[in-house]
Scaffold this active site. Structure first.
Site, PDB file in Angstrom:
ATOM      1  N   VAL A  94     -22.684   9.202 -64.633  1.00 59.42           N
ATOM      2  CA  VAL A  94     -22.809   9.357 -66.196  1.00 59.42           C
ATOM      3  C   VAL A  94     -21.521   9.999 -66.879  1.00 59.42           C
ATOM      4  O   VAL A  94     -21.094   9.654 -67.754  1.00 59.42           O
ATOM      5  CB  VAL A  94     -24.085  10.000 -66.546  1.00 59.42           C
ATOM      6  CG1 VAL A  94     -24.351  10.216 -68.138  1.00 59.42           C
ATOM      7  CG2 VAL A  94     -25.240   9.168 -66.110  1.00 59.42           C
ATOM      8  N   GLU A  95     -20.972  11.151 -66.233  1.00 57.01           N
ATOM      9  CA  GLU A  95     -19.845  11.717 -66.686  1.00 57.01           C
ATOM     10  C   GLU A  95     -18.603  11.079 -66.843  1.00 57.01           C
ATOM     11  O   GLU A  95     -17.895  11.052 -67.592  1.00 57.01           O
ATOM     12  CB  GLU A  95     -19.630  13.285 -66.078  1.00 57.01           C
ATOM     13  CG  GLU A  95     -20.943  14.301 -66.319  1.00 57.01           C
ATOM     14  CD  GLU A  95     -20.808  14.694 -67.701  1.00 57.01           C
ATOM     15  OE1 GLU A  95     -19.775  14.632 -68.327  1.00 57.01           O
ATOM     16  OE2 GLU A  95     -21.834  15.820 -67.907  1.00 57.01           O
ATOM     17  N   SER A  96     -18.421  10.493 -65.785  1.00 61.74           N
ATOM     18  CA  SER A  96     -16.872   9.782 -65.434  1.00 61.74           C
ATOM     19  C   SER A  96     -16.842   8.554 -64.890  1.00 61.74           C
ATOM     20  O   SER A  96     -15.859   7.748 -65.107  1.00 61.74           O
ATOM     21  CB  SER A  96     -16.056  10.661 -64.554  1.00 61.74           C
ATOM     22  OG  SER A  96     -16.720  10.588 -63.136  1.00 61.74           O
TER      23      SER A  96
END
Length: 215
Positions: A94-96
């Site tokens: 989700v972050e990267s």
């Protein structure tokens, strides 16, 4: 044992683009998105065959070279810091989108999108000898730093959803809210990570059970 706080139950959609980057959203933004995970109670019974796209995405996460290369470090960090490998994987996704070189407009760096200030806070003495902006670009260091942060936040808040909210919006925001902040971005972030974490956990547990049965 950590308690699960109240979280929205909806759907997680995603697709993998031509560059191998995974994209996730709480709805089908366009025709490329396929269902990754949906809560049975919210979505009703699934129609046979409707999860083919979701299964393909999760399978891609298991076999894609850029994801597979991270597995030893994710498992190492999970063992070392006492967090679930599936949760670390969900945060990275989700972050990267598994991009090691990702840098956000706010300066968050690498796989787990960690700022230099946070990186220094959760660095070992040896790691602090190198500038945070440099060391956080190293995948293994980034994952271990994120795992230390996740372990610390879950210990202090006692709930995964609040730990993720603090990760996204900051500890002060969670403290002032007295729980999960009413910020759309933060709630969407927490929901996406938890939904993907649950999907990965289900697949992981099923795989383990299958191996045990066959053995």
């Amino acid at each position: 044992m950590l308690a699960w706080g109240p979280a929205a139950h909806a759907e997680l959609w995603g697709f993998v683009d031509a560059y191998g980057v995974a994209h996730f959203a709480p709805r089908a933004v366009d025709a490329r998105y396929r269902l990754v995970h949906a809560d049975e109670a919210a979505s009703g019974p699934r129609v046979p065959g409707k999860r083919d796209g979701a299964d393909a995405l999760l399978t891609w996460m298991e076999i894609a070279p850029e994801v597979k290369a991270l597995v030893p470090w994710v498992r190492e960090a999970a063992r070392t810091h006492g967090v679930d490998a599936e949760l670390l994987t969900a945060i990275i996704a989700v972050e990267s989108g598994f991009r090691r070189d990702a840098v956000s407009p706010r300066g968050a760096i690498g796989l787990m999108q960690i700022t230099a200030v946070t990186g220094d806070r959760y660095a070992t003495p040896a790691e602090r000898r190198q500038p945070a902006a440099e060391r956080l670009r190293d995948a293994r260091t980034n994952i271990h730093t994120g795992a230390r942060m996740l372990a610390d936040l879950t210990r202090r808040y006692g709930r995964i959803d609040l730990a993720l909210a603090a990760w996204n919006a900051g500890e002060g925001t969670v403290r002032r809210a007295g729980g999960l902040p009413r910020l759309a971005e933060t709630r969407a972030h927490v929901h996406l990570v938890l939904e993907l974490y649950w999907a990965l956990l289900q697949r992981s547990q099923t795989a383990r059970a299958t191996r045990l049965a066959l053995g």
